[in-house]
Design an enzyme around this catalytic site. Structure first.
Site, short mmCIF file in Angstrom:
data_model
loop_
_atom_site.label_atom_id
_atom_site.label_comp_id
_atom_site.label_asym_id
_atom_site.label_seq_id
_atom_site.Cartn_x
_atom_site.Cartn_y
_atom_site.Cartn_z
N SER A 126 15.50 -40.43 -40.64
CA SER A 126 16.82 -40.68 -41.21
C SER A 126 17.31 -39.56 -42.12
CB SER A 126 16.83 -42.00 -41.98
OG SER A 126 15.82 -41.99 -42.96
N HIS A 141 15.98 -41.50 -49.32
CA HIS A 141 17.37 -41.24 -48.95
C HIS A 141 18.10 -40.58 -50.11
CE1 HIS A 141 17.68 -44.38 -45.48
NE2 HIS A 141 17.08 -43.28 -45.13
N ASP A 162 23.04 -47.47 -46.98
CA ASP A 162 21.84 -48.30 -46.94
C ASP A 162 22.08 -49.74 -47.32
OD1 ASP A 162 19.54 -45.77 -48.19
OD2 ASP A 162 20.51 -46.08 -46.25
#
Lengths: 176, 167
Positions: free
Chosen positions: A53, A92, A119
């Site tokens: 990701s 992230h 998210d």
């Protein structure tokens, strides 16, 4: 006279030295790990990237060095966080940050660079924001490929057992 | 002492140590670059400015982002992650940072860019504080290396203001 081997003669001293050496190795490894935890202020100062990701920046199998301090969390920082109830850390980037004036608490929204959406669906239940206590650390450094061994060992435990078995064998048999 | 096992062990240890040292040196060389960067963000249009059903203000903008980040690239740079964030304060929040657009610059050739876009991410406030709000647009960049330490910096551009009324 000096090297007569009796049946059932266990060489006590060399065996004890072997065990002590093993103990020293394990202890120093633990000391380094705990020391790193203290210096970086994180529970896990090194994490392995598990998903794609954050590509093309971070690929699966890369390792990240984390650091955590009292500095406020700002947009753009790459953070590692745990969602309530899950213990797989997610790496992230912070895309939104709202810092409350009175309490200093901060609401954070994250998103993986390679994901289309943020998210919010990953946060537990109806949670809309992350807070500071969810964040394990900020990523400050990076090494490629090194973590792939950890991924292999987690996804195919047989490799882990094989490796430990081989290492144990080598330690026991390497007396000379 | 001269068995295959010992030799393999010695070679492997030396190899790994050298590799780690080279990664560290590569990262160290990054600290010696002195970058000169420039950026400009223009708001071309406020597309709409409304209060949502949940009470939060939301605005949609069309931006023109132009920047020259080519001096950031070294031989140890894998990519530069760049984003534009609107930064402002409200009575409730000391700081709000909302990322409006981000992009990845994969190489030096793409580092001098010009882009015309609506905001990629929704500009939503926590509450209803955006009418007539003065805000900064900050261009942030994150240098992601091939190995080692990551660097980040930004250029703050002030003087932007949202309309007094919804439209």
């Amino acid at each position: 006279m000096d090297r007569i081997k009796f049946l059932g003669d266990v060489k006590i001293r060399p065996t004890l030295i072997q065990l002590l050496n093993l103990g020293m190795i394990i202890c120093s490894a633990l000391m380094i790990w705990k020391g790193l935890m203290c210096i970086t202020g994180c529970e896990s100062p090194v994490v392995v990237v598990l998903t794609g990701s954050m590509e093309p920046g971070f690929k699966r199998g890369d390792i990240l060095f984390l650091h955590m301090n009292k500095e406020p969390i700002r947009a753009g920082e790459i953070v590692v966080y745990n969602v309530d109830g899950r213990d797989i850390p997610i790496v992230h980037r912070v895309i939104k940050a709202h810092e409350r004036r009175d309490t200093g608490e901060i609401d954070i929204l994250t998103k993986g660079d390679n994901n289309q959406v943020d998210d919010i669906t990953l946060y537990s239940g109806g949670q809309l924001w992350l807070n500071r206590h969810h964040i394990i650390g900020r990523a400050i450094g990076y090494l490629p490929y090194v973590g792939y061994l950890t991924i292999i060992m987690t996804e195919m435990p047989i490799v882990k057992y094989l490796l430990i078995g081989v290492l144990a064998l080598l330690v026991i048999t390497s007396e000379e | 002492m001269h068995s295959f096992g010992y030799r393999a062990n010695a070679v492997l240890t030396f190899g790994v140590t050298m590799l780690a040292l080279m990664c560290f040196l590569a990262s160290l060389s990054d600290t010696f670059t002195v970058p000169t960067t420039s950026a400009e963000v223009k708001i071309l249009n406020i597309n709409w400015f409304q209060k949502q059903a949940n009470g939060n203000d939301e605005v949609s903008l069309t931006l023109n982002v132009s920047a020259d980040l080519s001096t950031l690239f070294t031989w140890n740079t894998k990519q530069v992650f760049v984003f534009v964030a609107a930064e402002y304060e409200t009575p409730q929040n000391a700081l709000n940072q909302v990322s409006l657009w981000d992009g990845i610059i994969p190489s030096k050739e793409h580092a001098k860019f010009w882009i015309h876009t609506t905001n990629k991410y929704r500009f939503v406030d926590q509450g209803s504080n955006l009418k007539g709000k003065d805000f900064n647009l900050t261009l942030h960049w994150h240098i992601m290396p091939k190995t080692g330490k990551m660097f980040a910096d930004k250029i703050v551009m002030t003087g932007y203001r949202l309309p007094e009324e919804y439209r």
